[in-house]
Design a protein around this motif. Structure first.
Motif, mmCIF file in Angstrom:
data_model
loop_
_atom_site.group_PDB
_atom_site.id
_atom_site.type_symbol
_atom_site.label_atom_id
_atom_site.label_comp_id
_atom_site.label_asym_id
_atom_site.label_seq_id
_atom_site.Cartn_x
_atom_site.Cartn_y
_atom_site.Cartn_z
ATOM 1 N N THR A 120 0.811 -1.231 0.000
ATOM 2 C CA THR A 120 0.000 0.000 0.000
ATOM 3 C C THR A 120 0.835 1.268 0.000
ATOM 4 O O THR A 120 0.318 2.360 0.189
ATOM 5 C CB THR A 120 -0.923 -0.006 1.233
ATOM 6 N N TYR A 121 2.157 1.122 -0.119
ATOM 7 C CA TYR A 121 3.016 2.311 -0.169
ATOM 8 C C TYR A 121 4.189 2.006 -1.091
ATOM 9 O O TYR A 121 4.361 0.876 -1.552
ATOM 10 C CB TYR A 121 3.499 2.678 1.233
ATOM 11 N N ASN A 122 5.030 2.960 -1.299
ATOM 12 C CA ASN A 122 6.214 2.791 -2.143
ATOM 13 C C ASN A 122 7.421 2.470 -1.258
ATOM 14 O O ASN A 122 8.021 3.377 -0.664
ATOM 15 C CB ASN A 122 6.501 4.070 -2.941
ATOM 16 N N PRO A 123 7.770 1.198 -1.133
ATOM 17 C CA PRO A 123 8.899 0.849 -0.257
ATOM 18 C C PRO A 123 10.236 1.209 -0.895
ATOM 19 O O PRO A 123 10.341 1.266 -2.122
ATOM 20 C CB PRO A 123 8.748 -0.659 -0.080
ATOM 21 N N LYS A 124 11.248 1.393 -0.063
ATOM 22 C CA LYS A 124 12.582 1.688 -0.555
ATOM 23 C C LYS A 124 13.284 0.396 -0.957
ATOM 24 O O LYS A 124 12.848 -0.704 -0.635
ATOM 25 C CB LYS A 124 13.380 2.408 0.531
ATOM 26 N N TYR A 125 14.427 0.563 -1.613
ATOM 27 C CA TYR A 125 15.219 -0.590 -2.079
ATOM 28 C C TYR A 125 15.662 -1.446 -0.904
ATOM 29 O O TYR A 125 15.605 -2.674 -0.968
ATOM 30 C CB TYR A 125 16.429 -0.070 -2.880
ATOM 31 N N GLU A 126 16.093 -0.790 0.176
ATOM 32 C CA GLU A 126 16.593 -1.537 1.337
ATOM 33 C C GLU A 126 15.494 -2.415 1.932
ATOM 34 O O GLU A 126 15.753 -3.532 2.388
ATOM 35 C CB GLU A 126 17.106 -0.566 2.427
ATOM 36 N N THR A 127 14.268 -1.903 1.904
ATOM 37 C CA THR A 127 13.144 -2.668 2.450
ATOM 38 C C THR A 127 12.819 -3.871 1.577
ATOM 39 O O THR A 127 12.588 -4.981 2.074
ATOM 40 C CB THR A 127 11.905 -1.768 2.566
ATOM 41 N N MET A 128 12.815 -3.644 0.252
ATOM 42 C CA MET A 128 12.419 -4.717 -0.672
ATOM 43 C C MET A 128 13.456 -5.828 -0.721
ATOM 44 O O MET A 128 13.119 -7.007 -0.838
ATOM 45 C CB MET A 128 12.207 -4.151 -2.080
ATOM 46 N N PHE A 129 14.757 -5.451 -0.627
ATOM 47 C CA PHE A 129 15.805 -6.461 -0.776
ATOM 48 C C PHE A 129 16.504 -6.778 0.557
ATOM 49 O O PHE A 129 17.636 -7.222 0.570
ATOM 50 C CB PHE A 129 16.830 -5.995 -1.818
ATOM 51 N N ALA A 130 15.799 -6.527 1.641
ATOM 52 C CA ALA A 130 16.336 -6.906 2.945
ATOM 53 C C ALA A 130 16.357 -8.416 3.064
ATOM 54 O O ALA A 130 15.512 -9.101 2.486
ATOM 55 C CB ALA A 130 15.459 -6.295 4.053
ATOM 56 N N PRO A 131 17.338 -8.980 3.782
ATOM 57 C CA PRO A 131 17.390 -10.451 3.912
ATOM 58 C C PRO A 131 16.165 -10.990 4.641
ATOM 59 O O PRO A 131 15.556 -10.295 5.464
ATOM 60 C CB PRO A 131 18.669 -10.682 4.722
#
Length: 579
Positions: free
Chosen positions: A78-89
């Motif tokens: 429901t929001y625009n996540p950052k790169y760090e959030t999307m590719f976090a382990p």
């Protein structure tokens, strides 16, 4: 509701008063009409206003910024996540069973394929070589580098042994093999018994006994002799005269037109009014097999020529005693078509023995023979008086062949049809002729020009194996294999007349000849059931139907000088006269 309205009013007033006090202006009065819709209805019961929350759910800012982990199985964000959030382990312990291969990136089922350009032929060559010999060039090695055992994958020893030959290069080439066989000794070639020779012994091979071998030799010799006879020598011609005297007391032959028959056969005039035939007048019997075609003597029609599947041609009287005058024997197979010249002194016959023969009508002598080793399906003299030495024949090899009687040679070939030629009909004062064929087309030709200037073929058209020109020369009646008679214009355009289609009979598979009454009032045709069908020309209505023959009624002729005489022939071997 009253409390709510009051609070709204006070809310507006307080805010306004605060603003006014700040600005130092007087308080603004509220218009009572502006809040009239907020006033409650006068009622004794107390009403409450439901509270609605229509604001969308929005993620808390802190949750987004603190890098809360995204669930991998989540279908919607429901929001625009950052790169760090999307590719976090991923949360949780490390999988101890996960191999390096499983962890490696994959873009196809068997692993990761790097994009590379490979020639289709080279790829197929190496694939086949690997499946056959077990080795192939290593695609990761640069092909420009020197080829060694390291450049191959798979069976490298086999690659060194074969010097890296591929399936397309290994072994002797076909051309070399052929040269070897051709250039080899004659004895080697003669001794070759075929590919299965090594699997059988001479003991196992069945051979005929001496008696059986003699019988086989006799049979093969007879067959060869018969084949040579059929190809080289035509059947012997002879004739039988069936009447007592060939000439009368004045020396006139049977070709002389009789004058005592009640009709002026010499007159070119046609009957004023024709009538429907209703009864059978006479039956000519003599053919032992089905009759293929019948032709009336030119102009007068006092004689009738018939050809049959019994290999014979017979000439009959139409008037007086209606006798069989003469039989012409000279074909070894069924006779397909016959045609008189303009005077009737000679006629041509076409038969399945591949011969066209020219006969003298009066003496019965065979004058000439013509053949091009193909079966003639139809034959026609050129009707022009100055071209009576020329005739055309439609052949089984798709050609229309033109012969000269004087030289007995082919002088022209019309080779444009895509199937066997069935009919030839002269039109437009004999300057042109129309041909139909098994290729379901109709072609129009200028005489002596071997290129058709008109080609008629529609997807809906069927083969038309019988065509007749109308007495006035304006129309062509074509017997179509979809059980109808089509009418084409015989002048200029050769258009199909869609208003004149004659139906109601069954002819599919049979070339039933069509004819017109002399005054153009009626159209007649036989059919597969042996019936004679008569239509009205103007209305195309089927007027009359007569059971004429036991088998197929293959031809129907309306006598050109009679008002209601029709001659029919059928595959029952009979020729009948109707009036």
């Amino acid at each position: 509701m009253a409390a709510t309205a009051g609070s709204l009013v006070s809310y507006g007033s307080d805010s306004d008063s605060e603003n006014e006090s700040e600005s130092g202006t007087e308080p603004q009065k509220v218009d009572p009409d502006a809040i009239a819709h907020l006033q409650p209805l006068k009622s004794s019961s107390i009403t409450t206003l439901a509270v609605l929350n229509s604001a969308p759910e929005v993620a808390v800012k802190e949750d987004v910024e603190t890098g809360v982990h995204l669930d991998p199985e989540l279908k919607e964000v429901t929001y625009n996540p950052k790169y760090e959030t999307m590719f976090a382990p991923e949360f949780g312990p490390v999988n101890p069973f996960r191999t390096q291969q499983m962890a490696a990136p994959r873009n196809m089922l068997s692993g990761f394929a790097e994009p590379a350009h490979v020639n289709d032929f080279m790829f197929e060559q190496q694939r086949r070589t690997f499946s056959t010999f077990g080795y192939a060039l290593d695609p990761s090695v640069d092909s420009s580098s020197q080829i060694s055992s390291n450049t191959y994958i798979g069976a490298t020893e086999e690659a060194e042994k074969n010097k890296g030959l591929t399936v397309f290069e290994s072994g002797a080439k076909k051309s070399e093999k052929r040269k070897k066989v051709k250039g080899g000794e004659a004895a080697e070639i003669e001794s070759f018994l075929g590919p299965w020779a090594k699997y059988q012994d001479e003991k196992d091979v069945a051979k005929p006994s001496e008696e059986e071998q003699k019988e086989l030799d006799e049979i093969t010799a007879k067959r060869q002799k018969r084949g040579k006879n059929e190809e080289e020598a035509p059947a012997e011609e002879k004739t039988i005269l069936h009447i007592k005297d060939a000439y009368d007391y004045q020396g006139r032959s049977y070709l002389h037109i009789p004058q005592d028959v009640g009709v002026n056969l010499r007159s070119p005039d046609i009957p004023d009014k024709c009538y429907l035939p209703k009864k059978q007048l006479h039956v000519w019997t003599g053919h032992t097999k089905g009759v293929s075609a019948i032709r009336l003597f030119p102009a007068s029609g006092h004689l009738l020529l018939s050809c049959s599947m019994d290999c014979k041609i017979k000439l009959w009287e139409v008037y007086n005693d209606r006798r069989c005058v003469r039989t012409f024997i000279g074909h070894s197979k069924a006779v397909r078509d016959v045609c008189f010249n303009n005077t009737g002194t000679q006629f041509l016959s076409a038969a399945y023995d591949r011969y066209l023969k020219l006969w003298d009508t009066e003496t019965g002598k065979c004058i000439s023979r013509f053949t091009n080793r193909k079966v003639p399906y139809c034959v026609k003299f050129n009707p022009d008086e100055d071209k009576q030495n020329l005739f055309v024949a439609g052949m089984s090899d798709k050609k229309i062949v033109q012969w000269d009687i004087r030289t007995e040679e082919v002088v022209q070939e019309y080779d444009r049809h895509l199937g066997a030629v069935n009919t030839i009909t002269f039109v437009d004062e004999n300057r042109r002729f129309v041909s139909t064929s098994d290729d379901k087309s109709l072609r129009v030709w200028e005489w002596d020009i071997p290129v058709d200037f008109k080609y008629i073929a529609e997807p809906s058209m069927h083969s038309m194996p019988a065509v007749t020109l109308s007495p006035n020369g304006k129309w062509l009646a074509c017997q179509s294999m979809d059980n109808q008679i089509l009418i084409f214009g015989a002048q200029n355009r050769f258009r199909l007349n869609k208003k004149k289609v004659f139906k109601g009979h069954m002819v599919a598979g049979y070339a039933c000849q069509v004819d017109f009454s002399p005054d153009m009032s009626y159209v007649v045709s036989g059919d597969a059931d042996g019936k004679l069908n008569i239509w009205d020309w103007k209305t195309t209505k089927l007027y009359h139907r007569i059971k004429a023959h036991d088998k197929v009624c293959i031809s129907a002729l309306w006598h050109p000088h009679e008002t209601s005489k029709v001659i029919t022939c059928g595959w029952d071997g009979q020729i009948k006269l109707w009036d």
